[in-house]
Design an enzyme around this catalytic site. Structure first.
Site: not given
Length: 401
Positions: A114, A134, A138, A188, A219, A243, A327, A370
């Protein structure tokens, strides 16, 4: 780059030599394209530049439509090259102007990613994926629930920019609707280093999309050795998915922290800034989750960490904080922090003179916000089962042989 072509023997005993695979020109940056034109086509460097502009400025993929190329050159291109862009499965606009594309990578239907375009006050930012799925796990990220499938090629990464720019009517150096690119989509980026760096080179090239280095942001969750390598190979802006400002909490959110704890991560970010005068800050992303990392003590820990970072770099505002309201996605145990908690968290940071922004949620009605990107990747259980079946089938064939 010469490919070895292995002949195959047919049932009637004849030998068939397959045609060499054509070079997808979307896989090449300027240097690679120049080399291909010289070594494979025997053509001058400026011809490579012409083709690069046809592809990335005019969005032309048919060599016959590249009208300033001679007939002989077009014939050689047809023989040795192609321009393959990702297939758009669907594109979905949001009520707030955000636009999401689902792009098919390959033909098996299991590799889709996406890409999201976010317009905002005179700028347009494209969020680009670097992997199908990924593998960093996380705990608060939707993409992580799908597991890791594979790295994207350079063509598949820059192809996302091509698809979006073409849809938007973007004209590099003239009518810019795409002004920024962030490598913050699925995956990543630093685990797909070479392909990502090559794609970012095209983004920043005047023959490509002509974006300034500061307008391309990578990022990362914090692969320390690769941040150091990036420092020597690119001048893009760096963002870090932080985070949490203490190791115990960050390890529960970002398992990679067990290998590269916060102190090592911050040192690598400081080295990144010191490596070039063109870099003046690192953005630290902080997703706020209700009752998890949004308390006043967490804000004070983050403020201390940012002050320490500024001191290490010897520059005010070397560390900037981007607060991201969580989100939600199906199956998650986390909740978004309330508006009161978000503003209180930001105030503590601002009072400590930490430059802090709250990212406004965009595209959540189309699952484009996000942390919500996940594509159409097979879930991990199904993929592992398919892999086992493949191995069992191979074992049966070996036994029969």
């Amino acid at each position: 780059m010469n490919e070895v072509v292995i002949p195959s023997v047919l049932q009637d005993g004849s030998v068939r030599t397959p045609e060499p695979r054509k070079q997808n020109l979307l896989d090449l940056d300027r240097e690679g394209l120049e080399r291909f034109f010289a070594d494979t086509l025997g053509e001058a460097r400026y011809r490579a530049h012409q083709v690069m502009k046809w592809i990335h400025h005019r969005y032309v993929t048919d060599f016959d439509q590249m009208t300033d190329l001679g007939k002989a050159l077009r014939a050689k291109l047809h023989q040795h090259a192609e321009v393959l862009v990702p297939n758009v499965v669907f594109d979905k606009p949001s009520a707030d102007g955000t636009h999401k594309w689902l792009l098919a990578m390959g033909t098996d239907g299991k590799n889709a990613i996406e890409t999201v375009y976010i317009p905002d006050k005179g700028r347009g930012t494209l969020c680009v994926s670097s992997q199908v799925g990924c593998g960093l796990n996380c705990s608060f990220c939707s993409t992580a629930t799908q597991g890791f499938n594979r790295n994207l090629t350079t063509a598949e990464i820059i192809g996302q920019v091509w698809v979006a720019a073409r849809h938007l009517g973007n004209v590099p150096h003239q009518q810019r609707r795409l002004t920024n690119v962030v490598m913050m989509g699925m995956g990543e980026p630093l685990m797909n280093f070479d392909n990502v760096v090559r794609a970012m080179s095209v983004m920043r090239d005047d023959l490509g999309y002509g974006l300034a280095s500061k307008r391309v942001t990578l990022s990362t969750s914090g692969l320390v050795p690769m941040i150091d390598r990036l420092s020597t190979e690119s001048d893009v802006s760096l963002a870090v998915s932080l985070h949490a400002a203490n190791d115990a909490l960050r390890e529960s959110l970002v398992p990679l922290n067990k290998k590269y704890p916060i102190a090592e991560l911050m040192e690598s970010c400081a080295r990144y800034l010191r490596g070039s005068k063109k870099r003046d800050s690192v953005t630290f992303e902080y997703t706020l989750m209700k009752g998890i990392n949004d308390q006043p003590e967490h804000a004070r820990q983050l403020a201390r960490l940012m002050r320490q970072f500024d001191n290490a770099v010897q520059s005010k505002d070397a560390g900037k904080v981007n607060l991201i309201p969580f989100n939600p996605f199906p199956g998650t145990r986390y909740e978004r922090s309330g508006e009161t908690e978000i503003r209180a968290f930001q105030k503590i940071l601002l009072d400590a003179q930490v430059l802090t922004m709250v990212r406004r949620t965009r595209g959540d009605d189309i699952d484009a916000a996000c942390g919500q990107l996940k594509g159409q990747v097979m879930d991990r259980t199904r993929r592992q089962a398919e892999f086992r079946r493949t191995l069992e089938g191979q074992a049966d064939r070996d036994a029969a042989a």
